[in-house]
Design a protein around this motif. Structure first.
Motif, PDB file in Angstrom:
ATOM      1  N   PHE A 106       0.869  -1.047  -0.187  1.00  0.00           N
ATOM      2  CA  PHE A 106      -0.081  -0.003   0.051  1.00  0.00           C
ATOM      3  C   PHE A 106       0.780   1.135   0.009  1.00  0.00           C
ATOM      4  CE2 PHE A 106      -2.136   3.628   2.287  1.00  0.00           C
ATOM      5  CZ  PHE A 106      -3.210   3.705   1.523  1.00  0.00           C
ATOM      6  N   LEU A 107       1.922   1.183   0.800  1.00  0.00           N
ATOM      7  CA  LEU A 107       2.814   2.281   0.866  1.00  0.00           C
ATOM      8  C   LEU A 107       3.561   2.591  -0.723  1.00  0.00           C
ATOM      9  CD1 LEU A 107       4.694   1.914   4.136  1.00  0.00           C
ATOM     10  CD2 LEU A 107       2.933   3.555   3.742  1.00  0.00           C
ATOM     11  N   ARG A 108       3.804   1.647  -1.510  1.00  0.00           N
ATOM     12  CA  ARG A 108       4.218   1.721  -2.568  1.00  0.00           C
ATOM     13  C   ARG A 108       3.099   2.557  -3.485  1.00  0.00           C
ATOM     14  NH1 ARG A 108       8.302   2.500  -6.102  1.00  0.00           N
ATOM     15  NH2 ARG A 108       7.929   1.326  -7.960  1.00  0.00           N
ATOM     16  N   LEU A 151      -4.574  13.569  -0.347  1.00  0.00           N
ATOM     17  CA  LEU A 151      -4.761  13.269   1.025  1.00  0.00           C
ATOM     18  C   LEU A 151      -5.932  12.956   1.454  1.00  0.00           C
ATOM     19  CD1 LEU A 151      -2.362  16.293   2.489  1.00  0.00           C
ATOM     20  CD2 LEU A 151      -1.739  13.676   2.378  1.00  0.00           C
ATOM     21  N   ALA A 152      -7.036  13.625   0.833  1.00  0.00           N
ATOM     22  CA  ALA A 152      -8.374  13.457   1.258  1.00  0.00           C
ATOM     23  C   ALA A 152      -8.863  12.236   0.405  1.00  0.00           C
ATOM     24  CB  ALA A 152      -9.412  14.615   0.521  1.00  0.00           C
ATOM     25  N   ALA A 153      -8.063  11.583  -0.558  1.00  0.00           N
ATOM     26  CA  ALA A 153      -8.242  10.237  -1.267  1.00  0.00           C
ATOM     27  C   ALA A 153      -7.930   9.111  -0.807  1.00  0.00           C
ATOM     28  CB  ALA A 153      -7.985  10.442  -2.783  1.00  0.00           C
ATOM     29  N   PHE A 154      -7.474   9.202   0.534  1.00  0.00           N
ATOM     30  CA  PHE A 154      -6.783   7.783   1.241  1.00  0.00           C
ATOM     31  C   PHE A 154      -7.884   6.716   1.363  1.00  0.00           C
ATOM     32  CE2 PHE A 154      -2.644   9.487   1.545  1.00  0.00           C
ATOM     33  CZ  PHE A 154      -1.798   8.558   2.281  1.00  0.00           C
ATOM     34  N   PRO A 155      -9.113   6.954   1.752  1.00  0.00           N
ATOM     35  CA  PRO A 155      -9.967   5.863   1.878  1.00  0.00           C
ATOM     36  C   PRO A 155     -10.222   5.345   0.698  1.00  0.00           C
ATOM     37  CG  PRO A 155     -10.710   7.990   2.895  1.00  0.00           C
ATOM     38  CD  PRO A 155      -9.687   8.527   2.229  1.00  0.00           C
ATOM     39  N   VAL A 156     -10.418   5.942  -0.423  1.00  0.00           N
ATOM     40  CA  VAL A 156     -10.394   5.362  -1.821  1.00  0.00           C
ATOM     41  C   VAL A 156      -9.274   4.563  -2.217  1.00  0.00           C
ATOM     42  CG1 VAL A 156     -10.926   6.009  -4.137  1.00  0.00           C
ATOM     43  CG2 VAL A 156     -11.944   7.414  -2.615  1.00  0.00           C
ATOM     44  N   TRP A 217     -11.799  17.803   5.392  1.00  0.00           N
ATOM     45  CA  TRP A 217     -11.895  16.705   4.529  1.00  0.00           C
ATOM     46  C   TRP A 217     -10.331  15.924   4.385  1.00  0.00           C
ATOM     47  CZ3 TRP A 217     -16.361  15.120   4.196  1.00  0.00           C
ATOM     48  CH2 TRP A 217     -17.410  16.111   4.301  1.00  0.00           C
ATOM     49  N   ILE A 218      -9.437  16.969   4.512  1.00  0.00           N
ATOM     50  CA  ILE A 218      -8.135  15.929   4.494  1.00  0.00           C
ATOM     51  C   ILE A 218      -8.125  15.165   5.760  1.00  0.00           C
ATOM     52  CG2 ILE A 218      -5.674  16.419   4.805  1.00  0.00           C
ATOM     53  CD1 ILE A 218      -5.783  18.862   2.955  1.00  0.00           C
ATOM     54  N   ALA A 219      -8.478  15.835   6.993  1.00  0.00           N
ATOM     55  CA  ALA A 219      -8.434  15.183   8.154  1.00  0.00           C
ATOM     56  C   ALA A 219      -9.466  13.812   8.140  1.00  0.00           C
ATOM     57  CB  ALA A 219      -8.861  16.152   9.328  1.00  0.00           C
ATOM     58  N   VAL A 220     -10.450  14.035   7.447  1.00  0.00           N
ATOM     59  CA  VAL A 220     -11.466  12.986   7.316  1.00  0.00           C
ATOM     60  C   VAL A 220     -10.795  11.859   6.654  1.00  0.00           C
ATOM     61  CG1 VAL A 220     -13.835  12.242   6.618  1.00  0.00           C
ATOM     62  CG2 VAL A 220     -13.724  14.357   8.023  1.00  0.00           C
ATOM     63  N   GLY A 221     -10.621  12.375   5.508  1.00  0.00           N
ATOM     64  CA  GLY A 221      -9.804  11.254   4.629  1.00  0.00           C
ATOM     65  C   GLY A 221      -8.632  10.563   5.200  1.00  0.00           C
ATOM     66  N   LEU A 222      -7.794  11.266   5.985  1.00  0.00           N
ATOM     67  CA  LEU A 222      -6.641  10.331   6.443  1.00  0.00           C
ATOM     68  C   LEU A 222      -7.108   9.632   7.571  1.00  0.00           C
ATOM     69  CD1 LEU A 222      -4.034  13.282   6.798  1.00  0.00           C
ATOM     70  CD2 LEU A 222      -4.189  11.317   5.146  1.00  0.00           C
ATOM     71  N   VAL A 224     -10.103   8.062   8.106  1.00  0.00           N
ATOM     72  CA  VAL A 224     -11.081   6.919   7.309  1.00  0.00           C
ATOM     73  C   VAL A 224     -10.145   6.025   6.651  1.00  0.00           C
ATOM     74  CG1 VAL A 224     -12.997   6.273   6.047  1.00  0.00           C
ATOM     75  CG2 VAL A 224     -12.943   8.572   7.440  1.00  0.00           C
ATOM     76  N   GLY A 225      -9.217   6.715   5.980  1.00  0.00           N
ATOM     77  CA  GLY A 225      -8.105   5.910   5.143  1.00  0.00           C
ATOM     78  C   GLY A 225      -7.392   4.885   5.939  1.00  0.00           C
ATOM     79  N   VAL A 226      -6.838   5.449   7.139  1.00  0.00           N
ATOM     80  CA  VAL A 226      -6.188   4.567   7.900  1.00  0.00           C
ATOM     81  C   VAL A 226      -6.832   3.357   8.682  1.00  0.00           C
ATOM     82  CG1 VAL A 226      -4.855   4.367  10.421  1.00  0.00           C
ATOM     83  CG2 VAL A 226      -4.407   6.342   8.608  1.00  0.00           C
ATOM     84  N   VAL A 227      -8.265   3.595   8.844  1.00  0.00           N
ATOM     85  CA  VAL A 227      -9.221   2.700   9.521  1.00  0.00           C
ATOM     86  C   VAL A 227      -9.355   1.678   8.352  1.00  0.00           C
ATOM     87  CG1 VAL A 227     -11.414   2.250  10.242  1.00  0.00           C
ATOM     88  CG2 VAL A 227     -10.052   4.038  11.122  1.00  0.00           C
ATOM     89  N   VAL A 228      -9.631   2.036   7.190  1.00  0.00           N
ATOM     90  CA  VAL A 228      -9.770   1.116   6.190  1.00  0.00           C
ATOM     91  C   VAL A 228      -8.526   0.301   5.749  1.00  0.00           C
ATOM     92  CG1 VAL A 228     -10.558   1.027   3.661  1.00  0.00           C
ATOM     93  CG2 VAL A 228     -11.622   2.480   5.007  1.00  0.00           C
ATOM     94  N   LEU A 229      -7.427   0.897   5.707  1.00  0.00           N
ATOM     95  CA  LEU A 229      -6.056   0.257   5.478  1.00  0.00           C
ATOM     96  C   LEU A 229      -5.800  -0.794   6.653  1.00  0.00           C
ATOM     97  CD1 LEU A 229      -3.615  -0.101   4.113  1.00  0.00           C
ATOM     98  CD2 LEU A 229      -2.639   1.792   5.357  1.00  0.00           C
TER      99      LEU A 229
END
Length: 242
Positions: A106-108, A151-156, A217-222, A224-229
């Motif tokens: 994922f980091l890649r 940054l906001a696209a991390f959940p996607v 939205w950056i904060a929300v994205g990060l 939610v993204g970490v949770v989904v990851l």
């Protein structure tokens, strides 16, 4: 261990179109706007207009769908490298945690998209300067046009990667991603759908107007993204890999 995983993925990607896609996405967006301004300069640039703000708005309309499509393609290609080579059993025969392998891959993906985001931000600045919009450049807004949606696209990013890693047939994650791209074009007009992850990059525009609140939205994205990851990594670790 994480460094070895990233190095291995980099070697595998050398014989693919991944590097080309990373550059082609932002280059295409900036080139389209360069043509747009070249053909319609007198209409787009009028006395007293917010030339930098208008430029960012025009780029944002194309950049977000391009970013979401890029996430879909890159996640599918990175996962496809392992699916096609049937390398999962070989990898996990080594002393490496499934969670570490998942997060490393994922980091890649995140690093590749970060490069695209940087190119988009730099391209926005260079285009504005070439159009004579100087001398005072709004650095936060112009460079933020590349980084904020990213940054906001991390959940996607996390969701597409999760699905791509689980499903061998990449037609399903590709279909999901394309549907998300189509949804993103209408989400900004419907406040009831702000919770949909595909809306976060749209709403993370670095502009001071309307519903645009990039910090939120950056904060929300990060988050939610970490949770989904994390959920995806735990789910992947519990599965029997064929």
């Amino acid at each position: 261990m994480m460094g070895r995983i990233l190095s291995a993925d980099r070697l595998k990607a050398k014989r693919t179109w991944i590097g080309t896609l990373v550059v082609l996405g932002p280059l295409g967006v900036i080139s389209l706007q360069a043509v747009n301004y070249g053909l319609r300069y007198d209409f787009l640039v009028t006395p007293g207009s917010d030339v930098w703000g208008d430029l960012v708005r025009n780029i944002h309309q194309i950049l977000v769908p391009t970013l979401l499509l890029g996430i879909t393609l890159l996640a599918s290609m990175l996962a496809g490298l392992e699916h096609q080579a049937q390398a999962w059993k070989l990898m996990f025969a080594l002393p490496v945690s499934k969670v570490h392998a998942y997060v490393g891959k994922f980091l890649r993906l995140a690093v590749l998209l970060l490069i695209s985001a940087a190119l988009a931000g730099i391209g926005t600045v260079l285009l504005g300067v070439s159009l004579g919009f100087g001398p005072e450049i709004p650095w936060v807004m112009t460079l933020g046009e590349g980084y904020f949606p990213y940054l906001a696209a991390f959940p996607v990013m996390a969701l597409q990667f999760w699905v791509s890693m689980l499903v061998r047939n990449q037609a399903f994650p590709m279909t999901l991603g394309i549907i998300g791209v189509m949804m993103s074009t209408s989400l900004s007009f419907n406040t009831s759908l702000d919770w949909v992850p595909w809306a976060y990059p749209v709403l993370a525009a670095p502009l001071e107007a309307g519903r645009y609140n990039p910090e939120k939205w950056i904060a929300v994205g990060l988050v939610v993204g970490v949770v989904v990851l994390w959920i995806g990594a735990l789910h992947f670790a519990k599965r029997d890999v064929k």
